[in-house]
Design a protein around this motif. Structure first.
Motif, mmCIF file in Angstrom:
data_model
loop_
_atom_site.group_PDB
_atom_site.id
_atom_site.type_symbol
_atom_site.label_atom_id
_atom_site.label_comp_id
_atom_site.label_asym_id
_atom_site.label_seq_id
_atom_site.Cartn_x
_atom_site.Cartn_y
_atom_site.Cartn_z
ATOM 1 N N LEU A 1 -11.691 -55.256 41.860
ATOM 2 C CA LEU A 1 -10.863 -54.562 40.862
ATOM 3 C C LEU A 1 -10.683 -55.472 39.662
ATOM 4 C CD1 LEU A 1 -9.064 -52.222 39.926
ATOM 5 C CD2 LEU A 1 -7.152 -53.314 41.143
ATOM 6 N N VAL A 2 -11.035 -54.957 38.482
ATOM 7 C CA VAL A 2 -10.858 -55.695 37.231
ATOM 8 C C VAL A 2 -10.093 -54.784 36.274
ATOM 9 C CG1 VAL A 2 -11.973 -56.931 35.344
ATOM 10 C CG2 VAL A 2 -13.046 -56.897 37.612
ATOM 11 N N VAL A 3 -8.921 -55.226 35.836
ATOM 12 C CA VAL A 3 -8.029 -54.417 35.010
ATOM 13 C C VAL A 3 -7.952 -55.007 33.611
ATOM 14 C CG1 VAL A 3 -5.668 -53.566 34.765
ATOM 15 C CG2 VAL A 3 -6.675 -53.787 37.037
ATOM 16 N N CYS A 4 -7.963 -54.123 32.608
ATOM 17 C CA CYS A 4 -7.842 -54.597 31.228
ATOM 18 C C CYS A 4 -7.087 -53.570 30.387
ATOM 19 C CB CYS A 4 -9.222 -54.849 30.615
ATOM 20 S SG CYS A 4 -9.175 -55.510 28.923
ATOM 21 N N ASN A 5 -6.108 -54.046 29.657
ATOM 22 C CA ASN A 5 -5.358 -53.220 28.703
ATOM 23 C C ASN A 5 -5.546 -53.835 27.320
ATOM 24 O OD1 ASN A 5 -3.500 -51.481 27.452
ATOM 25 N ND2 ASN A 5 -1.782 -52.836 27.924
ATOM 26 N N PHE B 1 -14.985 -56.466 27.018
ATOM 27 C CA PHE B 1 -14.652 -56.101 28.397
ATOM 28 C C PHE B 1 -15.724 -55.202 28.986
ATOM 29 C CE2 PHE B 1 -12.693 -52.848 31.178
ATOM 30 C CZ PHE B 1 -12.368 -53.663 32.254
ATOM 31 N N LEU B 2 -16.127 -54.175 28.247
ATOM 32 C CA LEU B 2 -17.134 -53.245 28.766
ATOM 33 C C LEU B 2 -18.472 -53.960 28.977
ATOM 34 C CD1 LEU B 2 -16.330 -50.112 26.578
ATOM 35 C CD2 LEU B 2 -15.814 -50.435 29.015
ATOM 36 N N ASP C 1 -21.042 -57.581 35.311
ATOM 37 C CA ASP C 1 -21.334 -58.889 35.897
ATOM 38 C C ASP C 1 -20.150 -59.486 36.647
ATOM 39 O OD1 ASP C 1 -23.923 -58.837 34.907
ATOM 40 O OD2 ASP C 1 -23.358 -59.837 33.034
ATOM 41 N N HIS C 2 -19.004 -58.788 36.635
ATOM 42 C CA HIS C 2 -17.823 -59.328 37.302
ATOM 43 C C HIS C 2 -17.235 -58.359 38.322
ATOM 44 C CE1 HIS C 2 -18.123 -61.977 33.767
ATOM 45 N NE2 HIS C 2 -17.573 -62.873 34.557
ATOM 46 N N LEU C 3 -17.969 -57.288 38.630
ATOM 47 C CA LEU C 3 -17.557 -56.346 39.667
ATOM 48 C C LEU C 3 -18.379 -56.565 40.933
ATOM 49 C CD1 LEU C 3 -17.061 -52.818 38.030
ATOM 50 C CD2 LEU C 3 -15.301 -54.271 39.075
ATOM 51 N N THR C 4 -17.724 -56.511 42.072
ATOM 52 C CA THR C 4 -18.463 -56.496 43.329
ATOM 53 C C THR C 4 -19.042 -55.102 43.539
ATOM 54 O OG1 THR C 4 -16.450 -55.907 44.534
ATOM 55 C CG2 THR C 4 -16.980 -58.251 44.365
ATOM 56 N N PRO C 5 -20.087 -54.943 44.375
ATOM 57 C CA PRO C 5 -20.637 -53.611 44.636
ATOM 58 C C PRO C 5 -19.541 -52.659 45.122
ATOM 59 C CG PRO C 5 -22.089 -55.296 45.511
ATOM 60 C CD PRO C 5 -20.850 -56.007 45.067
ATOM 61 N N GLY C 6 -19.482 -51.498 44.505
ATOM 62 C CA GLY C 6 -18.461 -50.519 44.852
ATOM 63 C C GLY C 6 -17.111 -50.778 44.210
ATOM 64 N N GLY C 7 -17.038 -51.834 43.393
ATOM 65 C CA GLY C 7 -15.767 -52.165 42.741
ATOM 66 C C GLY C 7 -15.477 -51.267 41.553
ATOM 67 N N GLU C 8 -14.263 -51.379 41.022
ATOM 68 C CA GLU C 8 -13.838 -50.550 39.891
ATOM 69 C C GLU C 8 -13.249 -51.409 38.785
ATOM 70 O OE1 GLU C 8 -11.168 -47.397 40.926
ATOM 71 O OE2 GLU C 8 -12.444 -46.640 42.561
ATOM 72 N N GLY C 9 -13.568 -51.017 37.561
ATOM 73 C CA GLY C 9 -12.902 -51.588 36.401
ATOM 74 C C GLY C 9 -11.912 -50.566 35.872
ATOM 75 N N TRP C 10 -10.685 -50.975 35.712
ATOM 76 C CA TRP C 10 -9.655 -50.078 35.184
ATOM 77 C C TRP C 10 -9.405 -50.426 33.717
ATOM 78 C CZ3 TRP C 10 -5.211 -49.769 39.375
ATOM 79 C CH2 TRP C 10 -5.715 -49.113 40.507
ATOM 80 N N LEU C 11 -9.763 -49.515 32.845
ATOM 81 C CA LEU C 11 -9.556 -49.676 31.415
ATOM 82 C C LEU C 11 -8.379 -48.811 30.992
ATOM 83 C CD1 LEU C 11 -10.385 -50.570 28.523
ATOM 84 C CD2 LEU C 11 -11.966 -48.609 28.501
ATOM 85 N N ILE C 12 -7.307 -49.449 30.521
ATOM 86 C CA ILE C 12 -6.141 -48.705 30.054
ATOM 87 C C ILE C 12 -6.255 -48.581 28.545
ATOM 88 C CG2 ILE C 12 -3.636 -48.682 29.885
ATOM 89 C CD1 ILE C 12 -5.062 -50.797 32.564
ATOM 90 N N GLY D 1 -17.258 -47.778 37.130
ATOM 91 C CA GLY D 1 -18.033 -48.423 38.160
ATOM 92 C C GLY D 1 -19.435 -48.727 37.656
ATOM 93 N N ILE D 2 -20.186 -49.480 38.433
ATOM 94 C CA ILE D 2 -21.563 -49.809 38.066
ATOM 95 C C ILE D 2 -22.422 -48.572 38.246
ATOM 96 C CG2 ILE D 2 -23.543 -51.267 38.618
ATOM 97 C CD1 ILE D 2 -21.559 -53.369 39.633
ATOM 98 N N ALA D 3 -23.203 -48.246 37.212
ATOM 99 C CA ALA D 3 -24.040 -47.031 37.240
ATOM 100 C C ALA D 3 -25.222 -47.223 38.192
ATOM 101 C CB ALA D 3 -24.543 -46.725 35.852
#
Length: 385
Positions: free
Chosen positions: A273-277, A304-305, A310-321, A383-385
């Motif tokens: 999980l990677v979160v960015c506001n 961030f995008l 390169d900073h997500l594990t497989p199946g991970g999510e980036g939360w962009l607020i 997520g990773i495409a």
């Protein structure tokens, strides 16, 4: 010529003597070239005329009278002449984008005018004026130790005093059941709808590690910790933000869960999980605290995008607020945002939306009311495409 890195000085003549002191401006305004001595005898109309002409007023009278004069100047920024005659009718903008730029231009002009009323400081953050408040603690919090004399605008000083009171009282965060205490120069999480999105969106499976990019006050890291994420690595480049986040995390007893790192965007490694506001509006900030709102050329958003994959594990999510206010102002179309997502090798997994409830979204007199009334704040799950 002043050497690079040397403190800026303000110069003036008083009682026939040439004087100077260090100039301080958080907004980065240069020291005024013309300075007149002002006191309790100065008429507000004269003061306003001099300020509009670019002459700064170094105050030598009663401090509380200076505050009253500043209020009088503020009332005159929308009017001209004696007797409160209104200025010429403002230009009617042809688009939301033009309305935004005219609004920012008017804000900038108003700020320059009101910044012309100046307050002297002696070493140790003492104000040598009658009925001056004791601001030593507030100044030490914001600036560090004060060992020399300097001059500052009264408007900036009042902002510093207000920030000190915010820091003492804190901001209630329902998602935490606790208060967050913003420091001077660090954006306060008063718009709680985005915090609530982070509190309510289902966590990715196995998210025991998270990155919080651009930690600010540390509020989102604290929410993730309260939700049970075992370890959060929070990053920021701003020293005031890092100090603020460190203080809040300690207050909440979350030191063992949250690690603070000085970094431009991402720490090393990957997380589920990677979160960015990021700042929501692609425009140039005019003061240090506006860096939390305005992001020239969407630098942080695009960074961030571009780096998320390169900073997500497989199946991970980036939360962009992100708010869509920039879209309603014509500053960044939705197609451009989605294009950056695709170019970064990402896909949209889902989106949680919420309507803002802050007062300006309901204020029909706000120059940007149409855009604010239509605004939606979203948590984009990427997520990773």
């Amino acid at each position: 010529m002043q050497e690079a890195g040397a403190p800026q000085l303000i110069h003036w003549t008083e009682n026939g003597e040439e004087r100077s002191a260090r100039w301080h401006s958080e907004a980065g305004m240069p020291p005024p070239r013309r300075v007149a001595i002002a006191d309790d005898r100065m008429n507000a109309d004269v003061a306003y005329r001099l300020a509009c002409e670019g002459t700064a007023l170094l105050w030598r009278g009663d401090f509380q009278n200076a505050r009253q004069l500043l209020q009088a100047l503020a009332r005159r920024t929308g009017h001209k002449g004696k007797g409160g005659k209104k200025a010429r009718a403002p230009k009617v903008p042809g688009s939301a984008t033009e309305a935004f730029h005219l609004h920012r231009q008017a804000q900038s002009q108003r700020a320059r005018t009101l910044a012309m009323l100046l307050i002297p400081f002696e070493p140790g953050y003492t104000i040598p004026l009658r009925r001056a408040p004791d601001v030593k603690l507030a100044c030490n919090e914001a600036y560090g130790r004060g060992e020399d004399a300097f001059v500052i605008s009264l408007r900036e000083l009042l902002g510093l005093i207000g920030a000190h009171e915010w820091r003492k009282a804190g901001v209630e965060i329902p998602a935490l059941g606790e208060r967050i205490h913003p420091h001077y120069g660090v954006f306060s999480p008063v718009r709680g709808e985005y915090v609530q999105l982070v509190a309510e969106t289902p966590l990715p499976r196995g998210a025991q590690l998270a990155f919080d990019i651009g930690a600010g006050t540390g509020v989102l890291s604290a929410v993730l910790a309260k939700r049970g994420v075992a370890h959060i690595v929070a990053t920021d480049m701003d020293q005031r933000a890092l100090s603020c986040a460190r203080d809040n995390i300690a207050r909440l007893g979350l030191d063992e869960q949250i690690e603070l790192i000085e970094a431009d965007l991402f720490p090393e490694g990957r997380a589920p999980l990677v979160v960015c506001n990021p700042p929501w509006v692609p425009a140039r900030p005019s003061s240090s605290i506006e860096h939390a709102v305005y992001d020239p050329d969407s630098r942080m958003l695009r960074g961030f995008l571009a780096g998320l994959k390169d900073h997500l594990t497989p199946g991970g999510e980036g939360w962009l607020i992100l708010s869509d206010l920039a879209e309603h102002l014509g500053l960044r179309p939705r197609e451009q945002l989605l294009g950056w997502v695709a170019e970064a090798g990402l896909q949209v997994l889902g989106r949680q939306d919420v309507r803002p409830v802050h007062p300006r979204s309901q204020d029909a007199d706000d120059p940007l009311h149409a855009a604010r009334a239509a605004e939606v704040t979203s948590l984009w799950r990427l997520g990773i495409a």
